[in-house]
Scaffold this motif. Structure first.
Motif, PDB file in Angstrom:
ATOM      1  N   PHE A   1       0.830  -1.216   0.000  1.00 24.12           N
ATOM      2  CA  PHE A   1       0.000   0.000   0.000  1.00 24.12           C
ATOM      3  C   PHE A   1       0.863   1.264   0.000  1.00 24.12           C
ATOM      4  N   ASN A   2       0.203   2.399  -0.164  1.00 27.02           N
ATOM      5  CA  ASN A   2       0.921   3.686  -0.170  1.00 27.02           C
ATOM      6  C   ASN A   2       1.515   3.964   1.187  1.00 27.02           C
ATOM      7  N   SER A   3       2.789   4.336   1.223  1.00 29.69           N
ATOM      8  CA  SER A   3       3.350   4.677   2.533  1.00 29.69           C
ATOM      9  C   SER A   3       4.169   5.951   2.462  1.00 29.69           C
ATOM     10  N   THR A   4       4.228   6.642   3.572  1.00 31.00           N
ATOM     11  CA  THR A   4       5.089   7.819   3.694  1.00 31.00           C
ATOM     12  C   THR A   4       5.727   7.808   5.070  1.00 31.00           C
ATOM     13  N   SER A   5       6.645   8.722   5.286  1.00 29.73           N
ATOM     14  CA  SER A   5       7.274   8.828   6.599  1.00 29.73           C
ATOM     15  C   SER A   5       7.071  10.220   7.164  1.00 29.73           C
ATOM     16  N   VAL A   6       6.989  10.274   8.492  1.00 24.44           N
ATOM     17  CA  VAL A   6       6.885  11.546   9.190  1.00 24.44           C
ATOM     18  C   VAL A   6       8.061  11.577  10.155  1.00 24.44           C
ATOM     19  N   TYR A   7       8.784  12.688  10.191  1.00 22.61           N
ATOM     20  CA  TYR A   7       9.982  12.746  11.031  1.00 22.61           C
ATOM     21  C   TYR A   7       9.707  13.441  12.357  1.00 22.61           C
ATOM     22  N   TYR A   8      10.295  12.934  13.404  1.00 22.09           N
ATOM     23  CA  TYR A   8      10.099  13.551  14.719  1.00 22.09           C
ATOM     24  C   TYR A   8      11.345  13.363  15.555  1.00 22.09           C
ATOM     25  N   LYS A   9      11.380  14.127  16.629  1.00 17.94           N
ATOM     26  CA  LYS A   9      12.528  14.055  17.523  1.00 17.94           C
ATOM     27  C   LYS A   9      12.178  13.137  18.677  1.00 17.94           C
ATOM     28  N   ARG A  10      13.050  12.235  18.961  1.00 19.17           N
ATOM     29  CA  ARG A  10      12.777  11.291  20.047  1.00 19.17           C
ATOM     30  C   ARG A  10      13.354  11.818  21.355  1.00 19.17           C
ATOM     31  N   GLU A  11      12.490  11.846  22.368  1.00 17.28           N
ATOM     32  CA  GLU A  11      12.906  12.377  23.667  1.00 17.28           C
ATOM     33  C   GLU A  11      13.319  11.246  24.592  1.00 17.28           C
ATOM     34  N   GLU A  12      13.717  11.668  25.817  1.00 10.04           N
ATOM     35  CA  GLU A  12      14.015  10.643  26.806  1.00 10.04           C
ATOM     36  C   GLU A  12      12.733  10.156  27.445  1.00 10.04           C
ATOM     37  N   ARG A  13      12.784   8.971  27.996  1.00 10.25           N
ATOM     38  CA  ARG A  13      11.664   8.424  28.727  1.00 10.25           C
ATOM     39  C   ARG A  13      11.217   9.383  29.822  1.00 10.25           C
ATOM     40  N   MET A  14       9.908   9.562  29.999  1.00 10.66           N
ATOM     41  CA  MET A  14       9.450  10.500  31.030  1.00 10.66           C
ATOM     42  C   MET A  14       9.679   9.935  32.419  1.00 10.66           C
ATOM     43  N   ALA A  15       9.545   8.642  32.580  1.00  3.57           N
ATOM     44  CA  ALA A  15       9.792   7.997  33.879  1.00  3.57           C
ATOM     45  C   ALA A  15       9.997   6.513  33.641  1.00  3.57           C
ATOM     46  N   GLY A  16      10.425   5.820  34.660  1.00  2.00           N
ATOM     47  CA  GLY A  16      10.627   4.380  34.538  1.00  2.00           C
ATOM     48  C   GLY A  16      11.861   4.041  33.731  1.00  2.00           C
ATOM     49  N   GLU A  17      12.041   2.756  33.466  1.00  5.32           N
ATOM     50  CA  GLU A  17      13.241   2.319  32.765  1.00  5.32           C
ATOM     51  C   GLU A  17      12.912   1.609  31.460  1.00  5.32           C
ATOM     52  N   SER A  18      13.867   1.621  30.557  1.00  4.71           N
ATOM     53  CA  SER A  18      13.686   0.915  29.287  1.00  4.71           C
ATOM     54  C   SER A  18      13.560  -0.581  29.531  1.00  4.71           C
ATOM     55  N   HIS A  19      12.687  -1.207  28.737  1.00  8.22           N
ATOM     56  CA  HIS A  19      12.566  -2.657  28.823  1.00  8.22           C
ATOM     57  C   HIS A  19      13.329  -3.325  27.706  1.00  8.22           C
ATOM     58  N   TYR A  20      14.120  -2.532  26.999  1.00 10.00           N
ATOM     59  CA  TYR A  20      14.870  -3.095  25.889  1.00 10.00           C
ATOM     60  C   TYR A  20      16.366  -3.051  26.116  1.00 10.00           C
ATOM     61  N   PRO A  21      16.849  -3.866  27.031  1.00  7.02           N
ATOM     62  CA  PRO A  21      18.299  -3.957  27.186  1.00  7.02           C
ATOM     63  C   PRO A  21      18.868  -4.680  25.968  1.00  7.02           C
ATOM     64  N   LEU A  22      20.190  -4.713  25.874  1.00  7.81           N
ATOM     65  CA  LEU A  22      20.850  -5.298  24.700  1.00  7.81           C
ATOM     66  C   LEU A  22      20.343  -6.706  24.408  1.00  7.81           C
ATOM     67  N   LYS A  23      20.114  -7.468  25.485  1.00 10.81           N
ATOM     68  CA  LYS A  23      19.724  -8.870  25.301  1.00 10.81           C
ATOM     69  C   LYS A  23      18.411  -8.968  24.515  1.00 10.81           C
ATOM     70  N   LYS A  24      17.436  -8.141  24.920  1.00  9.12           N
ATOM     71  CA  LYS A  24      16.133  -8.185  24.241  1.00  9.12           C
ATOM     72  C   LYS A  24      16.243  -7.667  22.818  1.00  9.12           C
ATOM     73  N   MET A  25      17.149  -6.671  22.642  1.00  4.73           N
ATOM     74  CA  MET A  25      17.293  -6.093  21.320  1.00  4.73           C
ATOM     75  C   MET A  25      17.894  -7.132  20.373  1.00  4.73           C
ATOM     76  N   LEU A  26      18.877  -7.866  20.874  1.00  4.78           N
ATOM     77  CA  LEU A  26      19.471  -8.926  20.063  1.00  4.78           C
ATOM     78  C   LEU A  26      18.431  -9.971  19.717  1.00  4.78           C
ATOM     79  N   ALA A  27      17.610 -10.322  20.718  1.00  4.19           N
ATOM     80  CA  ALA A  27      16.568 -11.326  20.483  1.00  4.19           C
ATOM     81  C   ALA A  27      15.621 -10.836  19.400  1.00  4.19           C
TER      82      ALA A  27
END
Ligand code: UDP
Ligand code: MG
Length: 324
Positions: free
Chosen positions: A197-223
């Motif tokens: 289907f038709n696709s486009t991209s929209v660009y945005y700036k990614r901020e830091e997490r507002m609170a809490g911790e990332s659930h994507y440590p290297l191990k999960k990212m590799l998985a």
């Protein structure tokens, strides 16, 4: 005039009790703003998908749903991971919505990019990728590993949009098509481009997490990377075949060398024949493995029972529309 589209914002949540109270209001404000500006219909909703959280996340979601009719929630029976949570949300609403936007609940993705996404949809796009245009807020390590992640995926033959995570708009017909992908190992980033289907991209700036911790440590990212590669590509199997060819070629050269040494008489008894067999077997084995792998790969792709084609438009519909 065509009716306003009904938007569902899909938000996966896993152990997010710290951040949910902060961001839930922002999502609602954005939804209401879009409604007020006449971009989406008032029966649009925010759907939280609780991914088997072990903290008070589900409680918070339930309370939100009671406080405002625009909030909804579903809960997975257990933690199945981000990708499954997003898919569950998308499939839950696919028959009621006109568009969905999936976004993380931690406030990292710029909510304001939704305006442009909806605008792109109204302009005729069925898929709008949210692409972050910088990674300043990430640590060096995260930036480096993320870059490697996309490179690896592309190199392994998985088509996906660089620096696009799972912040994206999908139209209802894309969801219907996506529902036909029956695979168990899901990697939405690689699957959505396959739907087409038709696709486009929209660009945005990614901020830091507002609170809490990332659930994507290297191990999960590799998985996730391994899942992405092995569920969308048979290239690793092909690499075994290539390796088999290379080893076979080297063996051939090795065998020639052994024969020459033997004829020249500079060998110990028994060495020549043993080495020949060793070289030969090594090459043949790898090559055979590659060939078998090729068939296993075919079976693997077949067992997915993916739709063989997806129709995006029909002249019949167009004519009908014109007649109306
Ligand atoms: N998430 C989820 N299930 C999981 C892990 C994460 O639903 O097993 C959700 C999480 O609540 C968040 C989103 O996926 O809304 C992205 O996770 P996170 O922010 O931890 O990853 P990062 O942004 O660091 O890559
Ligand atoms: Mg995050």
């Amino acid at each position: 005039m065509r009716a306003l589209p009904r938007l569902y914002i899909i938000i996966p949540c896993y152990n997010e009790e710290e951040v949910l109270p902060l961001t839930s209001g922002l999502f609602l404000a954005k939804l209401k703003e879009l409604v007020d500006r006449g971009k989406i219909s008032d029966d649009s909703r925010i759907l939280f998908v609780n991914d088997g959280s072990r903290d008070r996340t589900w409680e918070i979601i339930c309370r939100l749903a009671e406080s405002d009719e625009h909030y909804m929630g579903i809960s997975q029976s257990r933690n199945r991971g981000h990708q499954n949570a997003v898919l569950a949300g998308l499939m839950e609403v696919k028959d009621q919505c006109d568009i969905t936007i999936s976004i993380d609940c931690d406030g990292q993705d710029d909510i304001d990019a939704m305006d442009e996404m909806v605008e792109c949809y109204l302009g005729g796009s069925d898929v709008v990728y949210g692409v972050r245009n910088n990674r300043d807020s990430d640590t060096f390590f995260k930036r480096f590993s993320a870059e490697l992640f996309y490179k690896l995926l592309n190199w392994m033959g998985v088509e996906c949009v660089f620096n696009h995570a799972d912040y994206r708009l999908l139209s209802a017909r894309v969801l219907q098509a996506l529902a036909e992908f029956k695979e168990v190992n899901i990697f939405l980033r690689g699957m959505v481009p396959l739907v087409g289907f038709n696709s486009t991209s929209v660009y945005y700036k990614r901020e830091e997490r507002m609170a809490g911790e990332s659930h994507y440590p290297l191990k999960k990212m590799l998985a996730l990377a391994i899942d992405g590669i092995t569920s969308l590509s048979v290239k690793p199997i092909r690499m075994i075949t290539s390796l088999g060819f290379m080893v076979s070629l080297l063996s051939f050269i090795g065998i020639l060398w052994v024969i020459i040494s033997y004829v020249a008489g500079s060998t110990v008894a028994g060495w020549a024949s043993t080495t020949c067999i060793l070289c030969f077997m090594g090459g043949v084995q790898l090559l055979s493995l590659g060939v078998i792998g090729e068939y296993v790969g075919k079976i693997y792709m077949e067992t997915k029972a993916r739709p063989r084609y997806i129709i995006s438009e029909r002249t019949r519909d167009r004519i009908q529309k014109n007649e109306e």
